[in-house]
Design an enzyme around this catalytic site. Structure first.
Site, mmCIF file in Angstrom:
data_model
loop_
_atom_site.group_PDB
_atom_site.id
_atom_site.type_symbol
_atom_site.label_atom_id
_atom_site.label_comp_id
_atom_site.label_asym_id
_atom_site.label_seq_id
_atom_site.Cartn_x
_atom_site.Cartn_y
_atom_site.Cartn_z
ATOM 1 N N VAL A 93 42.944 29.356 49.598
ATOM 2 C CA VAL A 93 42.387 29.868 50.845
ATOM 3 C C VAL A 93 43.092 29.564 52.049
ATOM 4 O O VAL A 93 43.433 28.401 52.041
ATOM 5 C CB VAL A 93 40.853 29.686 51.028
ATOM 6 C CG1 VAL A 93 40.236 30.058 52.313
ATOM 7 C CG2 VAL A 93 40.132 29.854 49.858
ATOM 8 N N SER A 126 46.973 26.620 49.571
ATOM 9 C CA SER A 126 47.911 28.145 49.979
ATOM 10 C C SER A 126 48.943 27.700 50.592
ATOM 11 O O SER A 126 49.208 26.630 51.272
ATOM 12 C CB SER A 126 46.754 28.723 50.792
ATOM 13 O OG SER A 126 47.032 29.776 51.494
ATOM 14 N N TYR A 182 53.312 32.676 48.566
ATOM 15 C CA TYR A 182 53.674 34.024 49.223
ATOM 16 C C TYR A 182 55.191 34.096 49.175
ATOM 17 O O TYR A 182 55.940 33.370 49.575
ATOM 18 C CB TYR A 182 53.096 34.160 50.432
ATOM 19 C CG TYR A 182 51.495 34.624 50.475
ATOM 20 C CD1 TYR A 182 51.223 35.642 49.877
ATOM 21 C CD2 TYR A 182 50.695 33.752 51.279
ATOM 22 C CE1 TYR A 182 49.898 36.196 49.935
ATOM 23 C CE2 TYR A 182 49.410 34.144 51.145
ATOM 24 C CZ TYR A 182 49.013 35.266 50.634
ATOM 25 O OH TYR A 182 47.515 35.585 50.362
ATOM 26 N N THR A 234 50.764 35.111 44.684
ATOM 27 C CA THR A 234 49.955 36.330 45.074
ATOM 28 C C THR A 234 50.635 37.565 45.210
ATOM 29 O O THR A 234 51.243 37.700 46.207
ATOM 30 C CB THR A 234 48.998 36.053 46.122
ATOM 31 O OG1 THR A 234 48.429 34.405 45.799
ATOM 32 C CG2 THR A 234 48.072 36.804 46.502
ATOM 33 N N LYS A 287 48.495 36.022 40.811
ATOM 34 C CA LYS A 287 47.157 36.275 40.910
ATOM 35 C C LYS A 287 46.893 37.683 41.802
ATOM 36 O O LYS A 287 48.057 38.098 42.424
ATOM 37 C CB LYS A 287 46.890 35.120 42.308
ATOM 38 C CG LYS A 287 45.491 35.382 42.702
ATOM 39 C CD LYS A 287 44.951 34.167 43.422
ATOM 40 C CE LYS A 287 43.716 34.428 44.248
ATOM 41 N NZ LYS A 287 43.964 34.919 45.584
ATOM 42 N N HIS A 301 41.425 39.563 45.588
ATOM 43 C CA HIS A 301 41.558 39.029 46.658
ATOM 44 C C HIS A 301 40.310 38.699 47.463
ATOM 45 O O HIS A 301 40.076 38.868 48.629
ATOM 46 C CB HIS A 301 42.548 39.653 47.846
ATOM 47 C CG HIS A 301 43.448 38.572 48.297
ATOM 48 N ND1 HIS A 301 44.694 38.251 48.057
ATOM 49 C CD2 HIS A 301 43.180 37.956 49.565
ATOM 50 C CE1 HIS A 301 45.244 37.378 48.809
ATOM 51 N NE2 HIS A 301 44.202 37.169 50.033
ATOM 52 N N SER A 344 36.926 35.728 42.629
ATOM 53 C CA SER A 344 36.204 37.012 43.622
ATOM 54 C C SER A 344 34.755 37.100 42.829
ATOM 55 O O SER A 344 34.378 37.860 42.014
ATOM 56 C CB SER A 344 36.939 38.158 43.337
ATOM 57 O OG SER A 344 38.338 38.198 43.773
#
Lengths: 378, 378, 378, 378
Positions: free
Chosen positions: D93, D121, D144, D170, D244, D268, D300
């Site tokens: 997160v 993250s 990312y 992700t 992910k 997400h 989720s």
């Protein structure tokens, strides 16, 4: 706030504005401490199972037939070798004194007056021997396995001596805690209310757990009954043993083959594992699994005679009433319980009459149908 | 609170803010005592069937067709050997005087003015002979079997003499009581309102029940009609006999084979056995059971011309309007009833026109479809 | 209450709190007379179809794919032989002056600024010639058949001369009346707002009906178009003719075989026959009926770019936006309409990008799935 | 209004009125700025996916078994070659400092204290190296892709050096923007909160777009990763790479074949493409696609131990907790995170015990069933 155990404002008459059995659920709020009511009414977790139990009945509709001769109609049935005048039973519920100062004694009086079979809980707030004395000819004892077998056996012997005609072993509640609803309401069991039947059985010493052990698995579940315990019990009593808390047909088949005399299809009124389906839609599969003549009862969600009709149509021989029983007890004591049972029976008879069923045997699966689009839970 | 039977504030004109037939349901609240309205509107039990009747229509959607020539369109039909100009009938409803001082006389006037067939109840609050005089050419008499056959026969003879062209035997209401809604509202039938048609038939002596007998089975149901009673009736009248209250195709087949001239698929507007499904979704199965040409009517839940269209598409030849009839009567007397019928007919015609159907015969099952995910009740 | 036609408080900028296309539906309430809004927003009957149109989109969910190269993505399409930069069209809507003093002229400006195809209504409140002048290269004319063919033909010729590139014949609204919502709000069309395109065509003399004739069938429907009228039209114009209001695959097949150039699957935004299903779930069956390459548009219920994505996945080539168009017009005039179109296009592009679709052709039925348990309407 | 980054009123103890894990969702409102909470809790679009994630769990019910011996029960599992004591993971997160001044450092402490695997993250508000130091033995880094590969590679090398044992790439969020809920609440990221891990990587020059180019396709998506980028990454790290954001079984198969070590089935948290289904019902199809032993996680919608049980029954090996993690962090810092994890684990153990499952391997698809009529989303 007053003490939960204060004498409640139970009436000594039936209130005028009761028009159906379920009205007790509405009226009880004026006759009981809200904390006690939260304990009685609450379900485990987020109460999804509790809601499912009620929604499930809306998922089936009736298919009445016309012009049949019903003038010889009745509600008699045979169960565990005995004749009951009607299929409304009082479910085992702990601590009736929360609802009324006379607790299980009043409930037993109400049951006796209306020919209803009462199931007395291991956790009754009056001694099982005293409850048995007030109950009518039809009375069963609900048994929780105790940590030590000698204590369990002592409970069995006492129930046998007191004249109970069957044992109901509850298997779906190895872990019990007051519901979130009850805890939010501030409920604490009053010291005056005790599981008096267990007074003579000292609690076992607490287990010391290692860091990688679980308070659930190595703690609480280390005392939970297993198949071996059930087999032992069956060998140590001559009373018929009924198992309560069955939802899976494979368990039903296994229990029957072990010598269990009957089953109560139940999810503990939504008070044990939250997330299990309603007990009603579990009936047909279990009926198919155990065969036509095996005794099956339903508990969880009964609020009306029409609900009873639906349960019987889906395979039950009789039904047990839990929360509503305590509601009626809180509203008007023994009188309330008797009135509740009589009302449920009359609602069932009206439903049978208008549906064209003269006897319980006429209430087959063809008398109902699934209600498409309804919010239910099979 | 004023007396229920006080002259109500019925208008002598149609209110400006009525934009559809169902608006009478909303407006009636200003023109009737709330206790009387609770009696008229309430359903039995927890009103699940009452709600189902309305939800059922939402469960079907229309399948319109384009560019068809509708300039010769009409709503005529043949029913029991006679021609009706449209399929909107007034259902038999007890005690119209609860809604309007002129009661069934006003309703009959409204029906006559709009070419509608009226069904006069055994429990009308004006004498059947007087109602017949005001009604138009199309009028049927609804018959409840009386405890003694000679009284039933007397009712039949009076209906024949009064010019009714058919009998409608209601079979789904052997046990009747005001709804919980009516009882909660404090409704009691005013002494001035009586089942005047039955004045000459003394009630039979009350049965004495043994302790093990049931007030339902050995009491009320001992006078309920059976197949033998129906056979007897069919042998004692030359009028066509229609049976009202049919939901099961097996009953439909049996009734047809006995010589019954037509059926009203109905659950008594949700006023008899609560928990039965809506009458609308029962139509297709019953239509299949009785064949294409057998007269079928639908009652319970009609609130608009589109509802009528759906009922016809699912197999009905005509529909009966119950509660809405009394609402319109309460709002504006005979004028209200006439306006209601005309509005329903126009709504039906608009629906037919926009769907591409020139005649009722064009409204087949292919003109609608089940609405997936809708909350309905087949 | 002020006059409906008073200059409304339209802004000359885009409000700060618009975060998505649908926000115009919320904001419009501050920029329009509530009576006019009731007329614009209301649906026929009890608005079940209106609600279905919105619910239908919730009935489908997206199935995105990962890691595809989208750097050459675009939203271009070919429709009726021309290239459109994106599939967002302005649906034909009557009387834009109810929303904004500049009415269709402002809408046309907004469409031109954003490369959107506008469909001008027969019932526009500015002359079709003036609307055409403001609209961009892509503009279609929506045609209602007039009672007399010479008037219909005159409309066609004017549209051809004004540069419209296609005709859209609306066939699902032979009977039109303000919705109950509009009537309850007290809406009356202001005298200043007129169907100016029809000024030169005098209304035909009113038909005198016999007592057994119907104002619907022998009145209104006597002027409704039939298959013969459509065939006549196709023979009298060289413009491609699109038919709007199709829901049934059999009609779609017949229309295609007659030479119709494309279809708008639509239920008139829930403003015509109440009770028909949403237009979205009708798409797949119609796409299968007319084949892969036949032009299909969807109208009714579009509120977001994701809605457009779903419509395209179910078989549409483009979509038409009705109510939202008038909302944006009322909020900020031409600027609002342009912003709405740009926002919808961007929402569609974001949806395509996150779903892994570089072009409209990539948006196939495999990109969505039915959402079980959702309240929708196929 | 105070500054969002003001030290919040986080407690240094667990509040008394937390009775279940989900209570943090309720209590957090007193411990965080409403604008920050809107950012944390909001979902994209109209939040249909966000709601689906929660509804999905209600769509399945449990099928408990009786009398099994659970005294040796535990929650251990093997994942990517390592042993975890339980399947509760902290989802990646962004920007934990929005919830608590100590941000990811506190979360890492909470995870370490409860043997939970934390996923840090790329957009953490403390440096990944510092987070790694606080986290326990089990820690993964969420990656990312950066516009330039050298920056991506630098992040990978730093994560490897810091001791993270896996990378989580992700792939479902190429376009990110604060939700409408957050924008309506007036949320702006406080300047003090920065993606500190990316400080050394200057943003690339902005692309100049032609008029016919799209800011979505030729702008944002020009930097989105493709299959080629993933292949490149797999060749440049020795850490196992988990992907992910997977919802489609075809993507799952392709990812597995490329050498990806495991998948997180996720939408997400309803924050990316609104309109995709819940991740829970996507599990069974993906499990079938990748085979029995391939690592699958679910993210989720987890709010309770029963939710975890259902995810495991449908095919997950472990679950990731997102929003609830930040709620607990805001309420009570590291202590809150630790308590949340312990509570979820205990809820899972109680659920296993009452359902008759001694180990995670016992939680197969036969332990749950679809709940007919429930509002869910497969």
């Amino acid at each position: 706030m007053n003490d939960i155990t204060d004498p409640q404002a139970a009436l000594n008459h039936i209130p005028a504005d009761i028009h159906c059995a379920q009205d007790y659920e509405r009226l009880v709020r004026e006759h009981i401490d809200p904390r006690a009511l939260a304990y009685i009414d609450g379900g485990s977790g987020t109460e999804t199972t509790l809601r499912s139990n009620l929604d499930a009945f809306a998922g089936f509709s009736l298919r009445p037939r016309l012009l049949r001769d019903l003038s010889a109609g009745h509600t008699r049935l045979r169960l565990l070798g005995r004749t009951l005048l009607h299929p409304v039973m009082l479910a085992p519920v702990a601590f009736h004194r929360l609802a009324h100062p006379e607790g299980e004694l009043a409930s037993a009086n109400g049951a006796a007056a209306t020919d209803a079979c009462m199931v007395c809980s291991t956790l009754s707030s009056f001694r099982l021997e005293d409850v048995a004395e007030r109950a009518g000819a039809e009375k069963w004892f609900q048994l929780y396995f105790q940590p030590r077998r000698e204590h369990t056996l002592d409970l069995v012997r006492r129930a046998e001596r007191a004249g109970f005609t069957a044992l109901v072993v509850t298997l779906d509640a190895s872990i019990q805690a007051p519901s979130i609803r009850a805890r939010r309401a501030g409920f604490v069991m009053p010291p005056a209310i005790q599981p008096v039947n267990l007074a003579a059985y000292p609690a076992p010493a607490q287990v010391r757990l290692d860091r990688d052990q679980s308070i659930i698995f190595q703690g609480m579940m280390s005392e939970a009954p297993t198949w071996a315990d059930l087999t032992w019990l069956l060998a140590h009593t001559t009373l018929p043993v009924v198992v309560k808390g069955v939802l899976h047909p494979a368990d039903a088949i296994e229990l029957r083959s072990k010598g269990v005399a009957g089953l109560v299809v139940s999810n503990h009124g939504g008070r044990s594992l939250d997330g299990v389906p309603a007990s009603l839609p579990a009936l047909p599969e279990i009926r198919r699994a155990v065969g036509e003549d095996y005794p099956l009862m339903l508990d969880s969600g009964i609020r009306s005679g029409t609900d009873i009709f639906k349960a019987l149509a889906l395979g039950a021989d009789a039904v047990m009433v839990g929360r509503l029983q305590l509601h009626a007890l809180a509203v008007a004591g023994a009188l309330g319980v008797a009135h509740l049972i009589r009302t449920l029976r009359e609602e069932l008879e009206v439903c049978m009459a208008l549906a064209g069923c003269a006897t319980l045997d006429d209430i087959g699966p063809e008398m109902i149908q699934e209600q498409k689009g309804a919010h239910h839970t099979c």
